[in-house]
Every structure is written in structure tokens, then in C-alpha cells.
Write an enzyme that holds these catalytic residues in place. Sequence first.
Site: not given
Ligand code: GLC
Ligand code: GLC
Length: 650
Positions: A252, A284, A326
Site C-alpha cells: 500500500q 479511510d 475514519e
Molecule cells: C490503525 C489505523 C486505522 C486502521 C487500523 C487498521 O489503527 O489508525 O486507521 O484502521 O490501524 O488495523
Molecule cells: C482503514 C481500514 C483498514 C485498513 C486501513 C488501511 O483504517 O479500516 O481496514 O487496513 O485503512 O487501508
Amino acid sequence: MYEQISHSLLNSILDELKPEIKRQNLRYFYTRLGANFYAIHSLFSTLYGDRDDFQAQMVRLVETMAEGYIYRSEESERLDMSREQDHNWFLSQKWVGMALYTNGFANDLADLTTKIGYFQELGVNMVHIMPILKCPVGRSDGGYAISSFREIDSRVGDLNDIQRISEQFRKNGILLVLDIVLNHTSDEHEWALKAKDGDLRYQNYYHTFEDRSVPDVFEQGMPWVFPETDPGNFTWNEEMKRWVMTVFHDYQWDLNYRNPEVFIEILSIVLFWANQGVDVLRLDAVAFLWKKMGSTCQNERKAHLILQLLKDCCQVTAPGVLFIAEAIVAPGEMAKYFGEDAIVAKECEIAYNATLMALLWDGIATRNTKLLREGIKSLPSKLDRATWLTYVRCHDDIGFGFDDKDIVAAGYEPHSHRKFLIDYFSGQFDGTARGLEFMRNDSTGDARICGSLASLAGLESALEKGDQGLIDLAINKILLLNSIILSFGGIPLIYNGDALGILNDYSYIDDPSKDNDSRWVHRAKIDWEKAALRQQRGTVECRIFTAMKRMIAIRKEISAFADFNNRELLHSDNEHLLCFLRYNHLRASEKVFVIANFDDHPQQLELESYSRYGINPRAKYIDLYSGVRPSQYDGSIALQGGQFYWLSES
Ligand code: GLC
Ligand code: GLC
């Protein structure tokens, strides 16, 4: 910059627009552009004003908004206008959400439309369909590693399906929520492929470095999101022969918002989805948008400016569309995603209340509400035109990211208390909860927890033991948690199978593309044959589903549950109880007194001690949820273990 200057700049930009845009009838677009241009221009120049091509980028930005507007359907425009008029529409208690993976709920998108009846049966009228865009098989992070932002993953369907879903949802009064993953792309996205090919334009879409010198400085400030599987925030790419920033998984790639082209591309994607009939966009991982050396690269001021700019631009083209932030961050940072120093949300109208979620789980583990109350007291207040998403579980892990100050105020030592929570939920404390530890970081001692609502609340272990008392208690706890997200203020978001009491699904261990990510344990697929048990009296499914259905129906009737900063936390001498008052912001005499017993044992609440909050200890009360009068004796109300009340004077 003076407004006059921005106005003359706007005129010159309008002169430069492509002829095909000029020919269109853009009346409402121009009105809104005029109203928002000063803000848009100020933000865009704060972010990108020092570039030589600033004016050209600004023209491109306006063109992107105009192009989005040209494709906006009449139906969407009609909604835009009615929502502009009734601009607090989403603060109503009538909304109840559900989040689901398409293939965790149905076979595919087409099949999902045949299951709208399930939402209606339960009372859900906002549905977040989790990522459905094209992503590489295996290296997809559950769909959050996107390789094409405008193409739907052919395994779940195509754009026509979304069109149909949006129409069907609208006909049935259901809001459609989709994700915009704007922090990163998959390393197989066209931009990443071009970057790997040596195309400098696209390398500049990401953060890439020829050697470790800059990454090493960055690393000193940046935490790791997935320390067990993806330690570090940079990945060496052999094709490019460069390091690339990868905060989440190594596949990513983080997008570079210092580049205005990236912002404009993402805006165009936001508007594209707004034009597919989406009502709400979930943005996200917004906390991560701006990377600054020496910082944690989270919650940076410029991340907020990016979001403000996105909101202002979307307001011009598709003003009816809301954003959800989020941002799973510290309590004090969370509310900033509504936009600071404002009344009306300037960034995202809705934000996940991750603090409340984690605090509720603390109450479950400790059987008391000491930290829960401290945490609620310190929750920053929300803006008038903004609301929380209140939730118990989602597709991600639970992090116990409360404020250390609150933990201390509750009488615990932060480090050992967090350790207790991990032990408790991973079943090592007393075996009640059946969670799995997630992403332990040995250098910091941090860890998070995975597991389904029902398994974490003790249902899995109770069923295994076949102990009716424990089964009842676990069901009570499941309902208790839901009773709070449904009454607290905000839009409750139920996760896929949780209204059916779905347990952990351990089958992910046999799938090599999932076995190192225990979040899959709580991403089970609904078994519809088993789900049919919700109609059969006495089954666990029926008990949970019927209660949830009732709670939802009743919530919708209680105007004091709408979200207008109309909640007062009440102090109780009994540490097991959480008590708060909700009142109608227009008629303060219309009150609901919410009480929740986090203990396994019966507890009492002395009404006398609440008289200072306007609660009449001698009045008769009725529980709006069950329609039953609570047992009152000697000025006290009795609650069973895990019981809640939504009380009103009667
Ligand atoms: C961290 C990030 C959150 C993401 C999570 C994935 O807590 O802050 O955005 O969803 O990791 O497990
Ligand atoms: C967000 C999603 C999580 C993912 C992360 C990276 O926090 O909820 O599932 O791993 O973003 O995209």
C-alpha cells in the site's frame, strides 16, 4: 489574500475554462463556486501557492468540479437541494447504520439487492458497503489496497449493480455509504506501475527516496501500524530502485498530497462516486494524509487542510454528499476531523467515535464504568452540524487508545491496565472473552484485539460450556453495548452479523492470504440458513435480533435521542452503572434516563441522588424499551446483571 483578488482570479479562471464546460448550463454550480471560492482558493494556495504552475492547477481544480457537476443526475441535484434546505437532516435519531463486506453478507452486489428486506426487517436505513473496487488478489488488505478507483472488482459486480443498488436504496429510504481510500493505492495501481517504470511524474504521486537518509529521519517519529507483518514505514522497490513510503502494508503506497495533481485526481474520484448516487463517503485513514519529517505523520494540520479543501470542493459540485472521517486517533484529535473553530462541519460531518467504542469494551472487561465515565467526560464536544458514528465493533481491530490521564483518574496505572485489557480479551484472564491479540509491538508493548462482538462479550465460551446462565449474561452484554450506541447520540453503526450474534470465524487460518491478519476472525460470512433462526423463538439468534429490532424501532421514536449536544452524563455512586440523560433539545422536559449495568450481578440505583439533575425520585418510571415498569423499592431501581433501561417518567 483580499476577497476582491480572489474574485478577479475566479473571473480569469472562468475565462480559461474549456469551451465544452462553458457551454453548459451551470447556474447552481456557479452560485456555489462563487460562495466557496474564497475558501477554496485560500486553502489551495496555502497548500500549493509556492508552485510555478499554481494558476494552471487552480484552473484544473475548477474544471474538475465543473466536470463533476455536469455529470450530476437530476435526482442527485434534487437531493442536494433538499438537503441544503434541511441541513441538519443527518442528526435525526431516525438513522441507523450497518457496515458489511459484500461477500460477508451476500454472494455479490446483485445478490445484495435481494436482501434489502433484511435491512428493513431490522430497521437499518444506512448501509456502508465496504470496499468493492478492483484490487489485487491476496494483497488487498480486505479491499483497502485499490488498483483502480473507478472499476468495481469483477468478483462482486460492476457499476450497473451499484446503479441498481443506489436506486433500490433510494426507493426504500436507505442511504448508501461507500469508501474512498485516499491515503494510499495498491502497488498495482496504474500510477504505481508507471512510477515503477521510471515515470517521474508518477513517482511524484508517491513519497519515494533514492536512499535511506530521509526515510531514516521519518522513521524516528512514525509509529508502525502493522508491526508484526509490516514493520517500518518504507519499502524498497527493486524496479524503481527507490524506497517508497508504505505506512500500512508494503503493497500500500502512500499518496503524496504535496503534489496538487494527487489532490485533483482524488477530488475527481470523490465526485465520480458522488455521482453514482452515493449519499455518504467514508474517507479511510484520514489522519495519515500529510507526512512531515520529524512528526508522527498523523493528525498534521495540513491533513486537516486537505480535508477542508475536499469538503469545500465537494460542496460546490455535490453538496448533498456527506463525509465520514475514519480517524482512529487519540480522543482529543478525533473531533478535529469535524473541522476546528467552526459550528458547521468544515471537514467531515461524521466521525467514528473510536474512543467511546474502546471505553465500552473497558466496561465489559472491568465490569465497572470508572474509565468509561472519565473517558466520556473528556470527550470533546462535537460541532452543531456534525455527528458521531457510534459503534461497538467494525471490520478492524480494537485499540485501547484512551487517554492515559483518564486511566489514571479512574484509579489505574495505564501500562498495566492496558495489559489487563489485552489479557482479558484474549481469554488469558478468565476465559470469558474469545479475542485474538493483534499486532503486538514488542518494542512498545502495545497490542490490539480482534474478535466478533458476540465472542468478545462471552457468548462463544458460554455456548461451549452449555451454561444457560452465562449464555443469558453474554446476550445481556451484547444488548447492553448496543443499547448505548443506540441512545448515546450519533448514528449507530452495526457491524454485519452482530445483530445475529455471529461468533468468531477461525477459517481464515487456512487461507495463506489471510492467516497473518487476525482481523479476518471477525469478518465472517452470514450463513443465511442459520440466520433464519432469528424467526424461531428461544434461539440465540432470535433473542438478539428481536431485541435489536425493537431497540432500533424505539430509538427512532425518541426525539431526545437525536444528536444536538443534548446529553448529560450523571454521576452515580454505584461504580458499575453508567447513567446519562438525553433530552429533547427543543422541549427539555422530554427526557430519557439511560442506565446500564456493566456488572454480572444485580445492582441498585438510588434515585434520590439524582434529584439534582431534575430526576424525581418519587415519580413512576417506565422503560421505553421493554414497556415495563422497573422494579422500584425504597427509592431505588433494581437492575439485573448486564441490564439497561431507557426510562421515562410516566
Ligand atoms: C490503525 C489505523 C486505522 C486502521 C487500523 C487498521 O489503527 O489508525 O486507521 O484502521 O490501524 O488495523
Ligand atoms: C482503514 C481500514 C483498514 C485498513 C486501513 C488501511 O483504517 O479500516 O481496514 O487496513 O485503512 O487501508
